[in-house]
Write an enzyme that holds these catalytic residues in place. Structure first.
Site, mmCIF file in Angstrom:
data_model
loop_
_atom_site.group_PDB
_atom_site.id
_atom_site.type_symbol
_atom_site.label_atom_id
_atom_site.label_comp_id
_atom_site.label_asym_id
_atom_site.label_seq_id
_atom_site.Cartn_x
_atom_site.Cartn_y
_atom_site.Cartn_z
ATOM 1 N N ASN A 1 18.738 -36.445 107.695
ATOM 2 C CA ASN A 1 19.545 -35.288 108.065
ATOM 3 C C ASN A 1 20.728 -35.634 108.961
ATOM 4 O O ASN A 1 21.698 -34.902 109.021
ATOM 5 C CB ASN A 1 18.668 -34.230 108.734
ATOM 6 C CG ASN A 1 17.755 -34.821 109.779
ATOM 7 O OD1 ASN A 1 16.972 -35.724 109.500
ATOM 8 N ND2 ASN A 1 17.864 -34.335 111.000
ATOM 9 N N CYS B 1 17.364 -30.069 115.854
ATOM 10 C CA CYS B 1 16.045 -30.033 116.503
ATOM 11 C C CYS B 1 15.948 -30.991 117.676
ATOM 12 O O CYS B 1 15.067 -30.868 118.499
ATOM 13 C CB CYS B 1 14.950 -30.391 115.518
ATOM 14 S SG CYS B 1 14.918 -29.331 114.095
ATOM 15 N N THR C 1 -1.742 -13.340 106.409
ATOM 16 C CA THR C 1 -0.999 -12.552 105.426
ATOM 17 C C THR C 1 0.403 -13.126 105.238
ATOM 18 O O THR C 1 1.084 -13.475 106.212
ATOM 19 C CB THR C 1 -0.946 -11.075 105.869
ATOM 20 O OG1 THR C 1 -2.304 -10.635 105.996
ATOM 21 C CG2 THR C 1 -0.221 -10.209 104.850
#
Ligand SMILES: *Cc1c(COP(=O)(O)O)cnc(C)c1O
Length: 387
Positions: A153, A327, A239
């Site tokens: 990256n 990051c 969920t």
């Protein structure tokens, strides 16, 4: 400057494609069911998720049943690394990665080091390439897993994944590949690469943030990170984030459909940038591989000019880019990746990453090079507009 901000930081994230947003919208309101419900509200949502799974699988040449949706690329990488490590036999306690993995792979491995795994980092050459022979030297029946990214990256270098896969295969070592930055920008299929488990993330391919997919080859043994319900066949209980999954599926569909066109556009921009830099900023040195690289990424070192100065000046002129990974980059901290490529700390601190997106234009490249060279000559003491 026309008042519009220019962005050259598309490896950090991308804006959502209009068709992706449109596909997601009904799933916030009308289609609000729980996909695990067996009644009609659940069933219509379940069918949307399965369509998204098929499109996600198609982008990387996998089968739909080999796709597991997770909440981010970071989570996918953690699930792959820790899930493989915990599923491996006791006799295999060595993990092999490259020295230039993303922090999500690197930090996951460091956490496994604390529980007794031995981490071996394969070196890279000055272009950021791993040599398959360095893998052959250290891999053994003690190896639990191998993880090497397809495209870096920060510098864009592409790794010889299939050559390494052949070696891993000989030792029955599962091979994980972080393909998050490569997806949509390099055509590949999981079978051609020969890898066992691979991560892609939606927000790098014009889909929503907070959703990603892990490809897990049929039959591969993987332990889940979390425990609970049977969603994603127990691999990611809880969920589902339905609108995000629908959005990721659409982003994958669009990405596959337009890949050849997109790659051509990105390559044209990168070639233009390289040509212009060569003429207007001859001091700039390119970090990364001269040929085996992403079509949209260029990392350059401008010796003697600190990258935080360049970024601040560019920002004042309405141009956004970064020094490296969103990051892990912070001003004043030299890139771990560039140092692994043999760059000095000083040069690493004088390097910036330019990463284009689909909407960047030739004119924007010209503006970037013009402003960059003005900033550089100003920093070198020649007074001009930007001083
Ligand atoms: C962005 C990125 C990640 C992290 O993905 P998230 O979805 O942002 O967590 C991991 N690896 C690479 C190579 C990346 O570019």
């Amino acid at each position: 400057m026309n008042g519009r901000r220019l962005c050259f930081d598309f490896n950090a994230t991308t804006p959502i494609h209009a068709d992706v947003l449109e596909a997601m919208t009904p799933y916030f309101c009308e289609m609000w069911g729980n996909p695990s419900s067996s009644h009609v509200f659940g069933r219509e949502v379940r069918s949307g998720i399965e369509t998204a799974r098929a499109h996600t699988a198609a982008l990387i040449g996998a089968l739909p049943e080999e796709i597991f949706f997770v909440h981010s690329g970071t989570e996918g990488n953690n699930l792959a690394i820790k899930g493989l490590a915990h599923a491996s036999p006791k006799s295999r306690n060595q993990i092999i990665i490259s020295k230039i993995e993303h922090s999500s792979v690197y930090a996951a491995c460091m956490s496994l080091k604390k529980v007794g795994f031995e981490i071996h980092e394969l070196p890279v050459d000055k272009f950021g390439s791993v040599s398959p022979s360095s893998l052959a030297e250290v891999i053994s029946p003690r190896t639990a897993l191998l993880s090497v990214m397809l495209a870096n990256n920060e510098i864009g270098t592409l790794q010889p994944i299939s050559a390494m896969a052949e070696i891993a295969n000989r030792y029955h070592v599962p091979f994980h590949c972080d393909a998050i930055q490569a997806a949509g920008k390099v055509p590949f299929s999981v079978n051609e690469l020969g890898i066992d488990i691979l991560t892609i993330s939606s927000h790098k391919i014009y889909g929503p943030k907070g959703i990603a997919a892990l490809y897990v080859r049929n039959g591969l043994n993987l332990s889940p990170l979390h425990h609970g319900g049977s969603q994603e066949r127990g691999m990611q209980p809880g969920t589902e984030n339905v609108p995000a999954i629908i959005g990721m599926g659409k982003a994958c569909e669009i990405s596959l459909c337009h890949m050849n066109y997109n790659i051509r556009h990105l390559k044209k921009l990168r070639n233009r940038l390289e040509r212009k830099l060569f003429i207007e900023l001859p001091a700039a040195e390119i970090n990364g591989h001269p040929r085996e690289h992403l079509p949209n990424t260029m990392n350059i070192c401008i010796p003697g000019i600190p990258n935080d100065t360049i970024m601040t000046r560019l920002d004042q002129q309405g141009i956004s880019l970064s020094t490296g990974s969103a990051c892990s980059s912070s001003p004043g901290v030299p890139s771990r990746i560039l140092q692994a490529c043999g760059r000095s700390i000083i040069d690493a601190l004088c390097s910036i990453r330019i990463s284009f997106g689909l909407h960047n234009t030739d004119e924007e490249i010209d503006t970037l090079v013009r402003v960059l060279s003005e900033i550089v000559s100003c920093e070198q003491g020649e007074k001009n507009l930007y001083c």
